[in-house]
Enzyme design. Structure first.
Site, PDB file in Angstrom:
ATOM      1  N   CYS A 111       0.835  -1.211   0.000  1.00  0.00           N
ATOM      2  CA  CYS A 111       0.000   0.000   0.000  1.00  0.00           C
ATOM      3  C   CYS A 111       0.869   1.259   0.000  1.00  0.00           C
ATOM      4  CB  CYS A 111      -0.929  -0.010   1.209  1.00  0.00           C
ATOM      5  SG  CYS A 111      -1.775   1.558   1.505  1.00  0.00           S
ATOM      6  N   GLY A 112       0.744   2.076  -1.032  1.00  0.00           N
ATOM      7  CA  GLY A 112       1.544   3.291  -1.136  1.00  0.00           C
ATOM      8  C   GLY A 112       1.284   4.270   0.001  1.00  0.00           C
ATOM      9  N   HIS A 113       0.027   4.360   0.453  1.00  0.00           N
ATOM     10  CA  HIS A 113      -0.298   5.275   1.547  1.00  0.00           C
ATOM     11  C   HIS A 113       0.354   4.818   2.854  1.00  0.00           C
ATOM     12  CE1 HIS A 113      -3.025   7.127  -1.210  1.00  0.00           C
ATOM     13  NE2 HIS A 113      -3.643   5.990  -1.398  1.00  0.00           N
ATOM     14  N   CYS A 114       0.412   3.507   3.044  1.00  0.00           N
ATOM     15  CA  CYS A 114       1.080   2.967   4.237  1.00  0.00           C
ATOM     16  C   CYS A 114       2.570   3.288   4.201  1.00  0.00           C
ATOM     17  CB  CYS A 114       0.877   1.455   4.324  1.00  0.00           C
ATOM     18  SG  CYS A 114      -0.858   0.926   4.324  1.00  0.00           S
TER      19      CYS A 114
END
Length: 528
Positions: A71-74
């Site tokens: 996950c890029g946001h993570c």
């Protein structure tokens, strides 16, 4: 995901949508997680099913991030999360931060209802059954501020007119609860709201002189602001008391300016207010003539407060990035659009008119269901059906997806979506595998540039299967995103033994009969 889809790219993919090789990594990691020892990475506890209970028992306050490695946001949150961890463990009431790989720790993910990444939950005093959902900003400062509000009094006691005046002047926006008895149920509900709404300072008062100073005679919540009307009062109903969710929403709505400008600083407020409709005025702020249109826009806003949020978008500033979502360019300004947030439907005037009367009339017509949504569609590429994966657009979707002689498997994607990019090669390989099957079509549609009247796309990628035959059936695919599982699904006629599909009926589109075939094609799916 509304026009927020362009701006707030939530990681909505379930764990089973990850890469196939993730399962191999998970198996290796689980072998190393049999101990209840509490390890750390960058000052953040690394948690799993064997040490989770120990972490809860040893730490009074534990904020846990449930994440997915892909996950890029993570990944972007990780440095801020570590920074917040370093600050909070040194507080007078220390709070610790931990993280759980929800794709590996499936039991924990299921226990706490994790459906998107990252998800943060606060555990207090070892309580495993009622964690508090994180509602703050996803940065180090926001995390620290949010946790601090839960470890200290959520509202400041105002004892006299001097302290009250100083408190009111300290910020552009403050909330004060005036209660005859701070031990009352209404006051306790107010404290609960104060602990949740962390972006605004809260104060409480019970002194008679303060009731008199602010012209009050009954328990009242007052919102003081240095804009618009300056003050909004919410008297407490003696019979009903104070409803936490209602007050929270009222404060969200009235904390916003009547007309908001869409900027980096205001975007969280705009979407966090949870107002069901957004009325957008797109203009070029460098044009005095276009700036003057704000007057009519402002005059129309008051009648719809709480129902419609009025937002000004500068087409040459921060709002540039959202223009493609509306099919607009800077040259289209000034123009108006109304967005229904629950389903992302957009509405436009037949002819833009910027008077307050015209704007009010248009909005009311939309709210009354008298205006049809304006659906975007790109133009079909000339070579839309020459490759193994057919390229659909809004104008051609109906005739292809609902061709009764074909089984059509469609990927709805966004060009910027990392999950879509990750599965792009698998989708192309699937197209190659079935390109010579007369009755199977593999297709894709850019859902950011094309909208469909009866199908709402809420996350990317979304996969739908449209079986051959009458009835306009649609099957949502929710299993693993790899070629072999896709093939198994297709070979079984749109089903997988381990997961019965959710089948829905798509109502007929009366306008579909008028849609011309794509240029260069005499019949749908020619050459497939």
């Amino acid at each position: 995901l509304f026009w927020l889809l362009v701006l707030s790219l939530a990681c909505l993919g379930p764990a089973l949508g990850g890469e196939e090789e993730d399962g191999e990594v998970v198996a290796e990691e689980e072998d190393n997680m049999l101990s209840d020892e509490l390890g750390e990475e960058d000052g953040v506890l690394v948690l799993h099913e064997h040490n989770f209970a120990r972490a809860l028992s040893e730490h009074q306050l534990l904020l846990v991030e449930f994440y997915a490695p892909w996950c890029g946001h993570c990944q972007r949150l990780a440095p801020a999360f570590a920074q917040a961890a370093a600050v909070l463990r040194n507080e007078s009431i220390p709070a610790w931060l931990g993280k759980v790989d929800a794709t590996a720790q499936v039991a924990l993910a299921n226990e706490f209802g994790i459906t998107s990444y990252p998800t943060l939950k606060l555990f207090r005093n070892g309580n495993r059954t009622h964690p508090v959902a994180y509602t703050g900003h996803m940065d180090a400062e926001g995390i620290v501020h949010w946790v601090r509000r839960r470890t200290s009094p959520s509202a400041t006691l105002l004892q006299d007119t001097d302290t009250a005046a100083a408190f009111l002047s300290s910020q552009d926006l403050v909330v004060v609860g005036f209660f005859k008895d701070l031990g009352s149920e209404a006051a306790q509900a107010f404290y609960e709201v104060a602990s949740e709404v962390v972006d605004v300072p809260f104060g409480v008062a019970e002194a008679d002189e303060l009731f008199q100073a602010y012209g009050l005679s009954v328990d009242t919540i007052c919102l003081f602001k240095k804009f618009d009307e300056g003050r909004t009062d919410f008297p407490v109903d003696p019979a009903r008391g104070l409803n936490v969710s209602e007050l929270t929403q009222l404060l969200r709505v009235h904390s916003l300016e009547l007309v908001m400008e869409f900027t980096n600083k205001t975007s969280d407020q705009i979407f966090g207010a949870k107002i069901p409709h957004h009325m957008l005025l797109f203009l070029n702020k460098s044009s005095p003539a276009q700036l003057a249109l704000r007057d009519g826009f402002q005059a129309a806003a008051g009648a719809f407060r709480g129902k419609v949020l009025f937002v000004v978008v500068d087409v040459t500033g921060y709002g540039t990035d959202v223009l493609p979502f509306f099919g607009l360019t800077p040259a289209d300004a000034p123009t108006l659009r109304l967005v229904k947030m629950e389903n992302n439907r957009k509405y436009r005037m037949e002819q833009d008119t910027f008077s307050d009367t015209a704007i009010r009339t248009f909005i009311q017509a939309v709210l009354d269901g008298k205006v049809k949504p304006h659906l975007l569609s790109a133009e079909p590429p000339e070579d839309w059906d020459t490759g193994p994966v057919k390229v659909l657009v809004g104008k051609t979707f109906e005739q292809v997806a609902f061709d009764e002689t074909k089984n059509v498997f469609v990927k709805f994607y966004a060009p910027w979506c990392s999950h879509c990019q990750a599965m792009a090669a698998a989708w192309e390989e699937l197209g190659e595998r079935y390109k010579d099957h007369e009755d199977i079509v593999i297709a894709k549609l850019d859902a950011t540039a094309n909208e469909l009247e009866d199908i709402i796309i809420n996350g990317f990628p979304t996969l739908h299967y449209f079986p051959a035959g009458p009835g306009r059936k649609m099957v949502e695919y929710k299993s693993a995103r790899d070629v072999e599982t896709f093939s198994k699904f297709l070979e079984n006629g749109g089903t997988l033994p381990e997961e019965p599909p959710v089948v829905s009926e798509v109502p007929p589109n009366p306008r579909a009969r008028d849609a011309p075939p794509p240029q260069g094609s005499s019949q749908p799916l020619l050459g497939r």
